[in-house]
Write a protein that holds these residues in place. Structure first.
Motif, PDB file in Angstrom:
ATOM      1  N   ALA A 236     -16.399 -16.872  22.359  1.00 16.04           N
ATOM      2  CA  ALA A 236     -16.314 -15.925  23.356  1.00 16.04           C
ATOM      3  C   ALA A 236     -16.977 -17.079  24.615  1.00 16.04           C
ATOM      4  N   CYS A 237     -17.921 -17.859  24.464  1.00 21.60           N
ATOM      5  CA  CYS A 237     -18.316 -18.816  25.265  1.00 21.60           C
ATOM      6  C   CYS A 237     -17.105 -19.828  26.017  1.00 21.60           C
ATOM      7  N   VAL A 238     -16.204 -19.858  25.210  1.00 23.97           N
ATOM      8  CA  VAL A 238     -14.891 -20.802  25.884  1.00 23.97           C
ATOM      9  C   VAL A 238     -14.383 -19.966  26.999  1.00 23.97           C
ATOM     10  N   ASN A 239     -14.427 -18.628  26.762  1.00 26.23           N
ATOM     11  CA  ASN A 239     -13.847 -17.845  28.022  1.00 26.23           C
ATOM     12  C   ASN A 239     -14.512 -18.043  29.202  1.00 26.23           C
ATOM     13  N   ILE A 240     -15.972 -17.714  28.897  1.00 25.28           N
ATOM     14  CA  ILE A 240     -16.775 -17.897  30.166  1.00 25.28           C
ATOM     15  C   ILE A 240     -16.722 -19.224  30.790  1.00 25.28           C
ATOM     16  N   LEU A 241     -16.597 -20.186  29.974  1.00 21.20           N
ATOM     17  CA  LEU A 241     -16.394 -21.824  30.302  1.00 21.20           C
ATOM     18  C   LEU A 241     -15.295 -21.791  31.291  1.00 21.20           C
ATOM     19  N   SER A 242     -13.998 -20.971  30.867  1.00 21.62           N
ATOM     20  CA  SER A 242     -12.999 -21.131  31.628  1.00 21.62           C
ATOM     21  C   SER A 242     -13.322 -20.626  33.045  1.00 21.62           C
ATOM     22  N   LEU A 243     -13.929 -19.395  33.003  1.00 23.34           N
ATOM     23  CA  LEU A 243     -14.207 -18.838  34.218  1.00 23.34           C
ATOM     24  C   LEU A 243     -15.041 -19.437  35.138  1.00 23.34           C
ATOM     25  N   ALA A 244     -15.983 -20.290  34.630  1.00 17.31           N
ATOM     26  CA  ALA A 244     -17.016 -21.162  35.349  1.00 17.31           C
ATOM     27  C   ALA A 244     -16.192 -22.129  35.873  1.00 17.31           C
ATOM     28  N   GLU A 245     -15.045 -22.750  35.131  1.00 16.03           N
ATOM     29  CA  GLU A 245     -14.432 -23.734  35.941  1.00 16.03           C
ATOM     30  C   GLU A 245     -13.663 -23.224  37.206  1.00 16.03           C
ATOM     31  N   LEU A 246     -13.435 -21.893  37.151  1.00 19.62           N
ATOM     32  CA  LEU A 246     -12.659 -21.347  38.397  1.00 19.62           C
ATOM     33  C   LEU A 246     -13.824 -20.724  39.322  1.00 19.62           C
ATOM     34  N   GLY A 247     -15.084 -20.994  38.963  1.00 19.01           N
ATOM     35  CA  GLY A 247     -16.165 -20.486  40.036  1.00 19.01           C
ATOM     36  C   GLY A 247     -16.764 -19.203  39.695  1.00 19.01           C
ATOM     37  N   ARG A 248     -16.410 -18.513  38.511  1.00 20.98           N
ATOM     38  CA  ARG A 248     -17.052 -17.319  38.145  1.00 20.98           C
ATOM     39  C   ARG A 248     -18.523 -17.609  37.602  1.00 20.98           C
ATOM     40  N   GLU A 249     -19.154 -17.265  38.056  1.00 26.70           N
ATOM     41  CA  GLU A 249     -20.850 -17.563  37.440  1.00 26.70           C
ATOM     42  C   GLU A 249     -21.443 -16.254  37.114  1.00 26.70           C
ATOM     43  N   ASP A 250     -20.862 -15.039  37.280  1.00 25.10           N
ATOM     44  CA  ASP A 250     -21.354 -13.741  36.828  1.00 25.10           C
ATOM     45  C   ASP A 250     -20.893 -13.065  35.697  1.00 25.10           C
ATOM     46  N   VAL A 251     -20.472 -13.631  34.676  1.00 31.26           N
ATOM     47  CA  VAL A 251     -19.835 -13.007  33.485  1.00 31.26           C
ATOM     48  C   VAL A 251     -20.983 -12.942  32.424  1.00 31.26           C
ATOM     49  N   TRP A 252     -21.135 -11.678  32.113  1.00 31.76           N
ATOM     50  CA  TRP A 252     -21.981 -11.487  30.604  1.00 31.76           C
ATOM     51  C   TRP A 252     -21.522 -11.828  29.368  1.00 31.76           C
ATOM     52  N   LEU A 253     -22.333 -12.203  28.553  1.00 33.57           N
ATOM     53  CA  LEU A 253     -21.961 -12.612  27.061  1.00 33.57           C
ATOM     54  C   LEU A 253     -22.562 -11.222  26.192  1.00 33.57           C
ATOM     55  N   TYR A 254     -21.622 -10.800  25.612  1.00 36.81           N
ATOM     56  CA  TYR A 254     -22.384  -9.785  24.559  1.00 36.81           C
ATOM     57  C   TYR A 254     -22.676 -10.587  23.268  1.00 36.81           C
ATOM     58  N   GLY A 255     -24.058 -10.880  23.137  1.00 37.67           N
ATOM     59  CA  GLY A 255     -24.370 -12.003  22.151  1.00 37.67           C
ATOM     60  C   GLY A 255     -23.920 -11.638  20.787  1.00 37.67           C
ATOM     61  N   GLY A 256     -24.323 -10.229  20.370  1.00 35.39           N
ATOM     62  CA  GLY A 256     -24.119 -10.111  18.982  1.00 35.39           C
ATOM     63  C   GLY A 256     -22.686  -9.593  18.797  1.00 35.39           C
ATOM     64  N   SER A 257     -21.802  -9.760  19.820  1.00 31.48           N
ATOM     65  CA  SER A 257     -20.238  -9.470  19.671  1.00 31.48           C
ATOM     66  C   SER A 257     -19.950  -8.293  18.518  1.00 31.48           C
ATOM     67  N   TRP A 258     -18.878  -8.503  18.012  1.00 29.15           N
ATOM     68  CA  TRP A 258     -18.059  -7.657  17.044  1.00 29.15           C
ATOM     69  C   TRP A 258     -19.100  -7.612  15.835  1.00 29.15           C
ATOM     70  N   SER A 259     -19.555  -8.615  15.434  1.00 30.22           N
ATOM     71  CA  SER A 259     -20.335  -8.378  14.302  1.00 30.22           C
ATOM     72  C   SER A 259     -21.779  -7.423  14.377  1.00 30.22           C
ATOM     73  N   ASP A 260     -22.186  -7.471  15.561  1.00 31.53           N
ATOM     74  CA  ASP A 260     -23.329  -6.415  15.767  1.00 31.53           C
ATOM     75  C   ASP A 260     -22.667  -5.235  16.102  1.00 31.53           C
ATOM     76  N   TRP A 261     -21.562  -5.133  17.000  1.00 29.74           N
ATOM     77  CA  TRP A 261     -21.116  -3.609  17.215  1.00 29.74           C
ATOM     78  C   TRP A 261     -20.845  -3.088  15.925  1.00 29.74           C
ATOM     79  N   CYS A 262     -20.017  -3.571  15.279  1.00 29.57           N
ATOM     80  CA  CYS A 262     -19.537  -3.036  13.956  1.00 29.57           C
ATOM     81  C   CYS A 262     -20.636  -2.749  12.726  1.00 29.57           C
ATOM     82  N   SER A 263     -21.872  -3.271  13.161  1.00 32.31           N
ATOM     83  CA  SER A 263     -22.866  -2.808  12.141  1.00 32.31           C
ATOM     84  C   SER A 263     -23.170  -1.730  12.236  1.00 32.31           C
ATOM     85  N   TYR A 264     -23.042  -1.110  13.425  1.00 30.58           N
ATOM     86  CA  TYR A 264     -23.658   0.200  13.770  1.00 30.58           C
ATOM     87  C   TYR A 264     -22.597   1.544  13.084  1.00 30.58           C
ATOM     88  N   LEU A 265     -21.632   1.069  12.872  1.00 32.50           N
ATOM     89  CA  LEU A 265     -20.728   1.994  12.260  1.00 32.50           C
ATOM     90  C   LEU A 265     -20.854   2.632  10.845  1.00 32.50           C
TER      91      LEU A 265
END
Length: 265
Positions: A236-265
């Motif tokens: 996901a950091c590649v997506n954030i890198l692409s946005l930084a290239e375009l001047g976006r510096e305000d994007v959140w990273l969900y650190g645990g991502s899907w492997s965290d989210w699905c652990s609660y199911l």
């Protein structure tokens, strides 16, 4: 804003070079590859042991380490807040971008990234180095107690309550739940759109130009707030890198991502 370095410019780079190669299929492969050959003088950072904390019941497959622990890891490689750093991998920026995001979040000078990765440097014909030398450690700088720009599952829910655009950076088949090679549950977080991380580079590992990056994001480019996730908070950091290239510096990273989210199911 990120700066990509061409392979021919590596010789003139005066800072610290970091090898971020890693394989999700074989956790030892990156370090072994480093031992077999790397850019002369390059130091190695391991996704699993250096850029992640120990895996628990929740938190995902590559939970972010404590900020002070990562700062100490970098200090062990001679890196502080005055050090210029060049990152590379051989996976179209997936692991280099994770290190880029972590260093930038903690206030280090924004690392530069090698365009084309290790393969581009090898194509120049220069001999790789095979010795792994020790580096004198330095004092770790002060860093924030929490990761700026990273959210957990509870914070994600709050952001979604603010109509955040949630972007799933995994391959389309994994997003749709048709194929899940890593995590125990297939599917995606409800409400997420899909924009795979490979969209932002070509097959030889060169980042796309700004016009092509804008085309990838389309009408979502200016969406705010925005949260990006993947399987474990890495690609996901590649997506954030692409946005930084375009001047976006305000994007959140969900650190645990899907492997965290699905652990609660």
């Amino acid at each position: 804003m990120p700066q990509f370095l061409d392979a021919a410019e590596v010789k003139s780079f005066a800072g610290v070079v970091i090898d971020c190669r890693f394989s999700l299929a074989d956790a030892n492969a990156g370090r072994e590859d480093h031992g077999r050959g790397h850019i002369p003088g390059a130091r190695y950072l391991d996704l699993a042991t250096d850029m992640s904390a120990a895996v628990g019941v929740h938190g995902g497959r590559h939970p972010l380490p404590a900020t002070h622990v990562f700062a100490q890891t970098l200090a062990g490689l001679g890196i502080d807040h005055s050090t210029e750093v060049l990152l590379y991998d051989d996976s179209r920026f997936a692991f280099a971008a994770r290190c880029w995001w972590m260093m930038r979040a903690l206030g280090y000078p924004e690392p530069r990234i090698l365009s084309g990765g290790y393969a581009a440097w090898r194509a120049l014909g220069d001999a790789p180095e095979t010795t792994v030398s020790s580096v004198p450690a330095i004092e770790a700088p002060c860093v924030p107690e929490e990761w700026p720009g990273a959210c957990d599952k509870e914070q994600l829910a709050a952001l979604q309550g603010q109509s955040a655009v949630l972007v799933d950076a995994r391959e389309a088949q994994r997003y749709r739940g048709e194929h899940e090679p890593i995590d125990p549950v297939a599917g995606h977080i409800p409400g997420a759109i899909n924009l795979p991380w490979q969209s932002f580079s070509n097959e030889v590992g060169e980042f796309l130009d700004h016009e092509a990056l804008r085309a990838c994001w389309g009408d979502k480019l200016d969406a705010s707030p925005m949260v990006v996730y993947c399987g474990s908070g890495v690609s996901a950091c590649v997506n954030i890198l692409s946005l930084a290239e375009l001047g976006r510096e305000d994007v959140w990273l969900y650190g645990g991502s899907w492997s965290d989210w699905c652990s609660y199911l």
